[in-house]
Design a protein around this motif. Structure first.
Motif, PDB file in Angstrom:
ATOM      1  N   LEU A   1      21.356  -3.048 -22.156  1.00 46.05           N
ATOM      2  CA  LEU A   1      22.351  -2.466 -21.256  1.00 46.05           C
ATOM      3  C   LEU A   1      21.742  -1.779 -20.041  1.00 46.05           C
TER       4      LEU A   1
ATOM      5  N   ASP B   1      34.396 -12.006 -26.577  1.00 45.12           N
ATOM      6  CA  ASP B   1      33.793 -11.013 -25.692  1.00 45.12           C
ATOM      7  C   ASP B   1      32.276 -11.172 -25.726  1.00 45.12           C
ATOM      8  N   SER B   2      31.797 -12.318 -25.226  1.00 42.10           N
ATOM      9  CA  SER B   2      30.373 -12.629 -25.339  1.00 42.10           C
ATOM     10  C   SER B   2      29.723 -13.055 -24.033  1.00 42.10           C
ATOM     11  N   PRO B   3      30.043 -12.427 -22.912  1.00 41.13           N
ATOM     12  CA  PRO B   3      29.364 -12.812 -21.662  1.00 41.13           C
ATOM     13  C   PRO B   3      27.877 -12.498 -21.695  1.00 41.13           C
ATOM     14  N   TRP B   4      27.490 -11.579 -22.579  1.00 39.63           N
ATOM     15  CA  TRP B   4      26.088 -11.198 -22.710  1.00 39.63           C
ATOM     16  C   TRP B   4      25.220 -12.352 -23.185  1.00 39.63           C
TER      17      TRP B   4
ATOM     18  N   ARG C   1      26.417  -1.746 -13.479  1.00 38.27           N
ATOM     19  CA  ARG C   1      27.569  -2.562 -13.073  1.00 38.27           C
ATOM     20  C   ARG C   1      28.834  -2.068 -13.762  1.00 38.27           C
ATOM     21  N   PHE C   2      28.729  -1.733 -15.048  1.00 43.25           N
ATOM     22  CA  PHE C   2      29.876  -1.211 -15.798  1.00 43.25           C
ATOM     23  C   PHE C   2      30.394   0.079 -15.176  1.00 43.25           C
TER      24      PHE C   2
ATOM     25  N   GLN D   1      29.371  -0.179 -24.017  1.00 40.40           N
ATOM     26  CA  GLN D   1      30.195  -1.393 -23.995  1.00 40.40           C
ATOM     27  C   GLN D   1      30.206  -2.092 -25.357  1.00 40.40           C
ATOM     28  N   THR D   2      30.128  -3.404 -25.378  1.00 41.51           N
ATOM     29  CA  THR D   2      30.225  -4.167 -26.622  1.00 41.51           C
ATOM     30  C   THR D   2      29.136  -3.791 -27.612  1.00 41.51           C
TER      31      THR D   2
ATOM     32  N   LEU E   1      21.457  -7.192 -20.609  1.00 37.91           N
ATOM     33  CA  LEU E   1      22.412  -8.275 -20.809  1.00 37.91           C
ATOM     34  C   LEU E   1      23.802  -7.889 -20.313  1.00 37.91           C
ATOM     35  N   LEU E   2      24.155  -6.616 -20.420  1.00 42.82           N
ATOM     36  CA  LEU E   2      25.401  -6.072 -19.871  1.00 42.82           C
ATOM     37  C   LEU E   2      25.029  -4.800 -19.111  1.00 42.82           C
TER      38      LEU E   2
END
Length: 484
Positions: free
Chosen positions: A46, A410-413, A56-57, A125-126, A51-52
């Motif tokens: 993160l 929910d897997s854009p990572w 940006r979040f 996040q996730t 990866l996420l």
């Protein structure tokens, strides 16, 4: 200055001084593990190039409303400062140094630990979307008000910890009864040891036990989660017996699976039900307990009662949720992760699918290309490898790989993860057990789906394999970086 005796008598939990030591030091130890894990994994998952990415979040309006130290600015360096500060403060509580200070020092220090971890959770996040994150945050906030040794444990806080354990256990029991039919027909454990997110060394042994034993397990689970929690609010020694039953059932879960710190924190919190008198009886009548002051100072009584009222007010939404037709599982009703709803495994998967990630240094379109498998630390991969014990340490990437195999939307990572493998990104590769390319860039990577099951006793003797797997198909076909 202390309250008059007639008031101190009900507010001072003089018979719970050992419970306070276990609660404060145990929760602090779990915070310590969580901070170490954040320092080790957060930047790769993160961080600025994760990866996420958290930066940006944090540009989203939702994120800017979250209570976090990173609201204005996130850097990997700041994350490490927060994590290692949390490690040091948690360690000081674990060894009992902070308890020697007055409560007006102890409580703020414990709340700083809580807020430091809350700051991480709220940008996680996730990868931080697990119920035990909120559980650790809530436990840290509540346990902080048990105070240092200059006061007796406030009995209202002791009982609120029991209310937390009640919501945790009863909520989990109700979500099961309202969810998968297999919990009601007593067949859930026919599958669960094999399909749980991250098996441990004894999971296969547990899975291969007779079916009658699995039915007994389910009955025991229902008893421990739906019946026993009510007795936490009974007089002693009934409350202690109830706590002991929950501790023993949680230890069975520790022996047979990897659920991060979920089972361990439940065990720690359940000690709020065991009195010093019961400890004395267990030790053959030895004098135990009496740690710290026997009364509650006036100033601290005001703080403890204010904290209790605050927490009681926040208890209405989770109380209503326990008996709602559409019960929420692992839900927070405020941004501070206080007084939450809990529950786990309302449904049980009957088959185990695993995503196997591979890379090649050859032309990926060549039928003879040699594909080599990336090995993860915790999740099943090599059929011969016995699952390892990692809990209470949390392998976040491995857990998300389990959800990915279940079809998580929910897997854009994961696309970014494959890109990092193509780049041979060192922080990402450190999250794995083995990089088959020893830090060199592969020419292409792919992801394939396999169906896994535990081998039988006869299959294990014949092949040495712990798992039997069969290919299902491609999840992601071979992909390469541009120019390769």
């Amino acid at each position: 200055m202390e309250f008059p005796a007639w008031l101190t008598g009900w507010l001072a939990g003089d018979d719970y001084t050992i419970a306070r030591e276990i609660l404060e030091r145990g929760v602090a130890a779990l915070f310590l593990i969580a901070f170490v894990q954040a320092a080790n994994q957060f930047p790769a998952l993160l961080g600025e190039h994760g990866l996420l990415p958290a930066p940006r979040f944090l540009r989203h309006p939702y994120a800017r409303k979250q209570p976090t130290l990173f609201r204005l600015r996130y850097t990997d360096g700041l994350l490490r400062v927060v994590a290692w500060t949390g490690v040091v403060l948690s360690a000081l509580i674990v060894v009992g140094v902070v308890q020697l200070a007055p409560s007006y020092v102890f409580v703020p220090v414990f709340l700083i630990v809580w807020f430091l971890y809350l700051s991480i959770v709220n940008v996680g996040q996730t990868f931080y979307g697990f119920g035990w994150e909120s559980l650790l945050c809530e436990a840290g906030f509540v346990v902080a008000f048990l105070g240092a040794w200059d006061t007796a444990p406030p009995i209202t806080i002791v009982f609120f910890v029991r209310w937390l354990v009640f919501r945790l256990e009863f909520g989990a029991g109700m979500i099961k009864m309202r969810g998968d039919r297999s919990w009601r027909d007593l067949t859930a454990l026919f599958y669960h040891h094999e399909t749980q997110p991250m098996p441990n060394p004894l999971s296969r042994t547990a899975h291969l036990l007779p079916k009658w034993w699995h039915r007994v397990e389910v009955l025991g689970n229902h008893f421990a989660q739906l019946v026993v929690p009510w007795f936490l609010f009974f007089p002693q020694p009934i409350a202690s017996v109830a706590a002991a039953i929950m501790i023993l059932t949680q230890l069975w879960l520790v022996l047979t699976g990897n659920f991060a710190w979920l089972n361990w924190i439940t065990i720690v919190l359940a000690f709020a039900g065991i009195s010093d008198g019961v400890w004395s009886w267990l030790l053959g009548g030895a004098a135990v307990g009496g740690i710290g002051a026997s009364g509650v100072p006036l100033w601290y009584a005001v703080i403890a009662l204010a904290a209790t009222v605050f927490l009681v007010v926040l208890s209405w939404p989770p109380l209503r949720n326990l008996f709602a037709r559409r019960q929420l599982m692992n839900a927070s009703f405020n941004r501070w992760h206080l007084v939450n709803a809990y529950g786990a495994f309302g449904s049980v998967t009957k088959e185990r699918y695993e995503v196997v990630v591979e890379g090649t240094a050859d032309d990926p379109h060549d039928p003879d290309a040699q594909w080599r498998e990336y090995a993860f630390k915790g999740k099943p991969g090599d059929p011969r490898r016995v699952p390892r014990q990692y809990a209470p340490y949390h392998l976040r990437l491995d857990w998300l790989m389990w959800f990915l195999a279940l079809g998580s939307r929910d897997s854009p990572w994961f696309e970014v993860f494959l890109l990092r493998l193509l780049e041979a990104d060192a922080p990402t590769l450190r999250l794995l057990r083995r990089d088959p390319f020893d830090g060199e860039r592969p020419r292409a990577v792919r992801a394939r789906m396999f169906l896994y099951r535990f081998s039988t006793h006869e299959e294990k003797r014949r092949t040495g394999d712990v798992w039997v797997r069969s290919e299902v198909g491609d999840l992601v076909p071979p992909v390469s970086l541009r120019g390769q």
